[in-house]
Design a protein around this motif. Structure first.
Motif, mmCIF file in Angstrom:
data_model
loop_
_atom_site.group_PDB
_atom_site.id
_atom_site.type_symbol
_atom_site.label_atom_id
_atom_site.label_comp_id
_atom_site.label_asym_id
_atom_site.label_seq_id
_atom_site.Cartn_x
_atom_site.Cartn_y
_atom_site.Cartn_z
ATOM 1 N N LEU A 49 -7.488 1.060 4.406
ATOM 2 C CA LEU A 49 -6.921 1.274 3.283
ATOM 3 C C LEU A 49 -7.584 2.088 2.221
ATOM 4 N N LYS B 290 -5.850 4.650 -0.412
ATOM 5 C CA LYS B 290 -4.566 4.218 -0.838
ATOM 6 C C LYS B 290 -4.448 3.322 -2.034
ATOM 7 N N HIS B 291 -3.384 3.349 -2.799
ATOM 8 C CA HIS B 291 -3.005 2.809 -3.900
ATOM 9 C C HIS B 291 -2.530 1.185 -3.326
ATOM 10 N N GLN C 167 -6.533 1.841 -6.910
ATOM 11 C CA GLN C 167 -6.812 2.692 -5.766
ATOM 12 C C GLN C 167 -8.216 2.286 -5.086
ATOM 13 N N THR D 206 0.772 -1.117 0.167
ATOM 14 C CA THR D 206 -0.128 -0.097 0.013
ATOM 15 C C THR D 206 0.841 1.150 0.011
ATOM 16 N N ARG D 207 0.621 2.248 -0.806
ATOM 17 C CA ARG D 207 1.126 3.527 -0.877
ATOM 18 C C ARG D 207 -0.041 4.530 -1.174
ATOM 19 N N TRP D 208 0.480 5.800 -0.531
ATOM 20 C CA TRP D 208 -0.536 6.932 -0.992
ATOM 21 C C TRP D 208 -0.506 7.466 -2.495
#
Length: 158
Positions: free
Chosen positions: A118, A121-122, A96, A27-29
């Motif tokens: 989540l 988040k991407h 996303q 997970t990343r923003w």
């Protein structure tokens, strides 16, 4: 000879959990890994730990692991120490996570990501994790960078 791949630094325990095949969604923003879909990613183990215990809560409650099993996973992830490229993983689709997502589908994603919250988040699918035969010492960089891994460090499955 070397294998040149993209590399990303992960904090512990997430680096070890990825390489042990327990964490299968990153997970990343922002969609950082979207640019390397269907490619191999090297996993660098950062010096710092992840701040927070969501991963432990998901392992014990959602996945039903006991404290001994959790400790064994954490210990396994520390086998090469910190500040090293420790393994490889294949990068899949990035998307996303919707704000309205809830219920069993969201819980399944949280189990795979070992993280709560989540929405927005991407998420990126990770597969085929494998540890290098030995660690490769490397200084971390921000975001993705390229690293050359000597072929003698590659596991036979790569």
């Amino acid at each position: 000879m070397t294998l040149q791949v993209s590399c990303l630094s992960f904090r512990q325990p997430y680096a070890g959990l990825v390489l042990d095949g327990v964490k299968t969604i990153e997970t990343r923003w922002r969609p950082l890994l979207g640019a390397i879909e269907n490619c191999t990613l090297a996993i660098h183990i950062a010096q710092k730990d992840w701040e927070g215990d969501d991963w432990r809560d998901v392992l014990t409650h959602a996945l039903g692991m006991d404290l001994v099993q959790v400790e064994e996973l954490v210990t396994s992830g520390e086998r090469y120490g910190r500040g090293v490229v420790a393994g490889l993983v294949e990068v899949g689709e990035t998307w996303q996570c919707g704000v309205g997502l809830a219920g069993a589908e969201l819980e399944g994603l949280e189990r795979a990501a070992l993280l709560r919250g989540l929405q927005d988040k991407h998420l990126t699918l990770l597969s085929n994790p494998r540890w290098l035969l030995q660690p490769l010492y490397a200084r971390a960089h921000k975001d993705l960078w390229t690293i050359d891994i000597p072929v003698e460090l590659l596991p036979s499955s790569s």
